[in-house]
Motif scaffolding. Structure first.
Motif, PDB file in Angstrom:
ATOM      1  N   VAL A 122      -1.607 -45.374  17.187  1.00  0.00           N
ATOM      2  CA  VAL A 122      -0.823 -44.198  17.546  1.00  0.00           C
ATOM      3  C   VAL A 122      -1.539 -42.939  17.088  1.00  0.00           C
ATOM      4  N   SER A 123      -2.014 -42.952  15.851  1.00  0.00           N
ATOM      5  CA  SER A 123      -2.661 -41.770  15.270  1.00  0.00           C
ATOM      6  C   SER A 123      -3.928 -41.384  16.017  1.00  0.00           C
ATOM      7  N   MET A 124      -4.695 -42.362  16.452  1.00  0.00           N
ATOM      8  CA  MET A 124      -5.965 -42.061  17.111  1.00  0.00           C
ATOM      9  C   MET A 124      -5.756 -41.387  18.469  1.00  0.00           C
ATOM     10  N   ASP A 126      -3.394 -39.074  18.841  1.00  0.00           N
ATOM     11  CA  ASP A 126      -2.753 -37.797  18.525  1.00  0.00           C
ATOM     12  C   ASP A 126      -3.805 -36.697  18.370  1.00  0.00           C
ATOM     13  N   PRO A 127      -3.845 -35.709  19.254  1.00  0.00           N
ATOM     14  CA  PRO A 127      -4.842 -34.634  19.169  1.00  0.00           C
ATOM     15  C   PRO A 127      -4.818 -33.901  17.824  1.00  0.00           C
ATOM     16  N   LYS A 128      -3.647 -33.856  17.193  1.00  0.00           N
ATOM     17  CA  LYS A 128      -3.535 -33.159  15.912  1.00  0.00           C
ATOM     18  C   LYS A 128      -4.248 -33.909  14.792  1.00  0.00           C
ATOM     19  N   MET A 129      -4.394 -35.205  14.978  1.00  0.00           N
ATOM     20  CA  MET A 129      -5.052 -36.024  13.965  1.00  0.00           C
ATOM     21  C   MET A 129      -6.564 -36.112  14.186  1.00  0.00           C
ATOM     22  N   GLN A 130      -7.007 -35.879  15.388  1.00  0.00           N
ATOM     23  CA  GLN A 130      -8.409 -36.057  15.740  1.00  0.00           C
ATOM     24  C   GLN A 130      -9.269 -34.911  15.195  1.00  0.00           C
ATOM     25  N   VAL A 131     -10.388 -35.255  14.577  1.00  0.00           N
ATOM     26  CA  VAL A 131     -11.343 -34.246  14.111  1.00  0.00           C
ATOM     27  C   VAL A 131     -12.673 -34.373  14.856  1.00  0.00           C
ATOM     28  N   TYR A 132     -12.833 -35.484  15.570  1.00  0.00           N
ATOM     29  CA  TYR A 132     -14.023 -35.686  16.394  1.00  0.00           C
ATOM     30  C   TYR A 132     -13.718 -36.823  17.370  1.00  0.00           C
ATOM     31  N   LYS A 133     -14.316 -36.736  18.560  1.00  0.00           N
ATOM     32  CA  LYS A 133     -14.208 -37.864  19.490  1.00  0.00           C
ATOM     33  C   LYS A 133     -15.332 -37.782  20.510  1.00  0.00           C
ATOM     34  N   ASP A 134     -15.732 -38.950  20.994  1.00  0.00           N
ATOM     35  CA  ASP A 134     -16.668 -39.043  22.107  1.00  0.00           C
ATOM     36  C   ASP A 134     -16.200 -40.193  22.987  1.00  0.00           C
ATOM     37  N   ASP A 135     -17.049 -40.669  23.867  1.00  0.00           N
ATOM     38  CA  ASP A 135     -16.610 -41.704  24.791  1.00  0.00           C
ATOM     39  C   ASP A 135     -16.513 -43.088  24.157  1.00  0.00           C
ATOM     40  N   ARG A 136     -16.959 -43.239  22.887  1.00  0.00           N
ATOM     41  CA  ARG A 136     -16.938 -44.548  22.238  1.00  0.00           C
ATOM     42  C   ARG A 136     -16.027 -44.617  21.021  1.00  0.00           C
ATOM     43  N   VAL A 138     -13.377 -42.288  17.957  1.00  0.00           N
ATOM     44  CA  VAL A 138     -12.610 -41.116  17.561  1.00  0.00           C
ATOM     45  C   VAL A 138     -12.521 -41.108  16.043  1.00  0.00           C
ATOM     46  N   VAL A 139     -12.520 -39.914  15.448  1.00  0.00           N
ATOM     47  CA  VAL A 139     -12.401 -39.770  13.999  1.00  0.00           C
ATOM     48  C   VAL A 139     -11.094 -39.057  13.697  1.00  0.00           C
ATOM     49  N   ILE A 140     -10.306 -39.628  12.782  1.00  0.00           N
ATOM     50  CA  ILE A 140      -9.050 -39.001  12.366  1.00  0.00           C
ATOM     51  C   ILE A 140      -9.027 -38.881  10.847  1.00  0.00           C
ATOM     52  N   LYS A 141      -8.205 -37.991  10.360  1.00  0.00           N
ATOM     53  CA  LYS A 141      -7.984 -37.882   8.920  1.00  0.00           C
ATOM     54  C   LYS A 141      -7.029 -38.993   8.499  1.00  0.00           C
ATOM     55  N   ASP A 142      -7.310 -39.617   7.372  1.00  0.00           N
ATOM     56  CA  ASP A 142      -6.378 -40.612   6.854  1.00  0.00           C
ATOM     57  C   ASP A 142      -5.072 -39.912   6.484  1.00  0.00           C
ATOM     58  N   LYS A 143      -3.955 -40.467   6.913  1.00  0.00           N
ATOM     59  CA  LYS A 143      -2.652 -39.854   6.623  1.00  0.00           C
ATOM     60  C   LYS A 143      -2.370 -39.788   5.128  1.00  0.00           C
ATOM     61  N   TRP A 151     -11.899 -39.874   5.962  1.00  0.00           N
ATOM     62  CA  TRP A 151     -11.772 -39.998   7.415  1.00  0.00           C
ATOM     63  C   TRP A 151     -11.838 -41.456   7.833  1.00  0.00           C
ATOM     64  N   LEU A 152     -11.329 -41.718   9.014  1.00  0.00           N
ATOM     65  CA  LEU A 152     -11.397 -43.049   9.612  1.00  0.00           C
ATOM     66  C   LEU A 152     -12.082 -42.926  10.975  1.00  0.00           C
ATOM     67  N   VAL A 153     -13.098 -43.742  11.179  1.00  0.00           N
ATOM     68  CA  VAL A 153     -13.802 -43.783  12.458  1.00  0.00           C
ATOM     69  C   VAL A 153     -13.329 -45.025  13.200  1.00  0.00           C
ATOM     70  N   LEU A 154     -12.749 -44.818  14.385  1.00  0.00           N
ATOM     71  CA  LEU A 154     -12.175 -45.933  15.151  1.00  0.00           C
ATOM     72  C   LEU A 154     -12.783 -46.007  16.545  1.00  0.00           C
ATOM     73  N   PRO A 155     -13.083 -47.216  17.010  1.00  0.00           N
ATOM     74  CA  PRO A 155     -13.578 -47.361  18.382  1.00  0.00           C
ATOM     75  C   PRO A 155     -12.429 -47.284  19.375  1.00  0.00           C
ATOM     76  N   TRP A 156     -12.708 -46.778  20.568  1.00  0.00           N
ATOM     77  CA  TRP A 156     -11.684 -46.789  21.607  1.00  0.00           C
ATOM     78  C   TRP A 156     -11.408 -48.216  22.062  1.00  0.00           C
ATOM     79  N   ASP A 157     -12.441 -49.065  22.022  1.00  0.00           N
ATOM     80  CA  ASP A 157     -12.254 -50.468  22.379  1.00  0.00           C
ATOM     81  C   ASP A 157     -11.286 -51.121  21.388  1.00  0.00           C
ATOM     82  N   SER A 158     -10.430 -51.972  21.892  1.00  0.00           N
ATOM     83  CA  SER A 158      -9.449 -52.646  21.033  1.00  0.00           C
ATOM     84  C   SER A 158     -10.102 -53.832  20.321  1.00  0.00           C
TER      85      SER A 158
END
Length: 291
Positions: A122-124, A126-136, A138-143, A151-158
């Motif tokens: 859910v967080s990944m 959320d535009p408010k949580m995103q600090v960076y993203k590309d086509d592979r 997304v980076v979000i701040k840990d809640k 920070w947490l770096v997450l792949p778009w792939d599940s």
């Protein structure tokens, strides 16, 4: 069934308020409306009162059946309270599980989108949580950051967990590491803080995520031994080690008994001095903070 026996020269009063009962006395049958009172005078013979409801419609019968089931369930649970699921919950970050709606399934099984462990998915988004993203990725701040920068770096792939990683994911993990390096380089305090990048051996949150965390551990969200040991023991697996395992073995192996690492004594990650409590540890960590 209620049976009333005669007393000498006694008059008995019976008030009936149940739903449309019928009263049968010998050969007489009397229909009683809801709320209507029945006065019975007993001078000679015993009275036998039977309560029967009128034939229900299909709908009311179904409602009655459901009501009966609810009543049975509540009585079996005690105090009229509903059975609570193993956990009701809100999304949480690592180490802060609150409570669940269903028991967590295995790491490779499908999980409910509403389950607390799915919070990262859910967080990944959320535009408010995103600090960076590309086509592979997304980076979000840990809640619930465990340091000044987390920070947490997450792949778009599940990808559910480390166990789900395969050789074809090597390039993705290397890209995640490069993005993590970029986050560190762009950090305004990178010149005075040390950073680590890695994965939890047994993460509490579903979906593979790379932690990029500063080593000051100066955060009010760091509250217990589990939080501390999950980042300062071998429970925290370095990013390059995960990539190396995947390249060499074709899979990532988590050491047996990794969960026991969370129970180790509290030791400072810088000087290895043992501390008795989290407050004492936090006070000690201030001596290692940069000026």
């Amino acid at each position: 069934m209620w049976t009333m026996w005669p007393w000498a020269k006694a008059i008995r009063l019976l008030v009936l308020t149940s739903y449309k009962p019928h009263v049968a006395h010998l050969y007489n049958q009397v229909a009683i409306k809801p709320g209507q009172r029945l006065y019975m005078v007993n001078q000679l013979y015993p009275y036998t009162v039977r309560f029967t409801e009128e034939t229900l419609t299909a709908r009311s019968a179904a409602e009655g059946s459901n009501a009966s089931k609810r009543s049975h369930r509540m009585s079996s649970e005690g105090n009229g309270e509903k059975i609570k699921s193993p956990a009701n919950t809100t999304p949480s970050s690592d180490g802060s599980p609150p409570a669940k709606k269903t028991p967590p399934p295995g790491p490779d099984k499908a999980e409910s989108a509403g389950h607390w462990s799915q919070g990262l998915k859910v967080s990944m988004q959320d535009p408010k949580m995103q600090v960076y993203k590309d086509d592979r990725v997304v980076v979000i701040k840990d809640k619930y950051p465990k340091a000044r920068y987390h920070w947490l770096v997450l792949p778009w792939d599940s990808i559910s967990s480390l166990k789900a990683l395969r050789p074809e994911h090597v390039e993705l993990l290397k890209h995640m590491q490069r993005v993590g390096d970029q986050m560190v380089r762009e950090c305004r305090d990178a010149h005075k803080l040390h950073f680590r990048m890695g994965y939890h051996a047994i993460p509490s949150m579903s979906h593979v995520h790379l932690h990029v965390i500063s080593q000051d551990f100066d955060s009010p969200c760091l509250k217990n031994k589990k939080h501390w040991n999950s980042f300062t023991t071998d429970y925290f697996v370095e990013s390059q080690d995960v990539v190396a395992m995947l390249e060499h073995d074709g899979r990532v192996t988590v050491k047996e008994g990794a969960s026991e690492l969370l129970k180790l004594p509290l030791r400072c990650h810088a000087c290895r001095k043992e501390q008795p409590t989290i407050p004492k540890l936090k006070e000690h960590l201030k001596t290692h903070l940069p000026a």
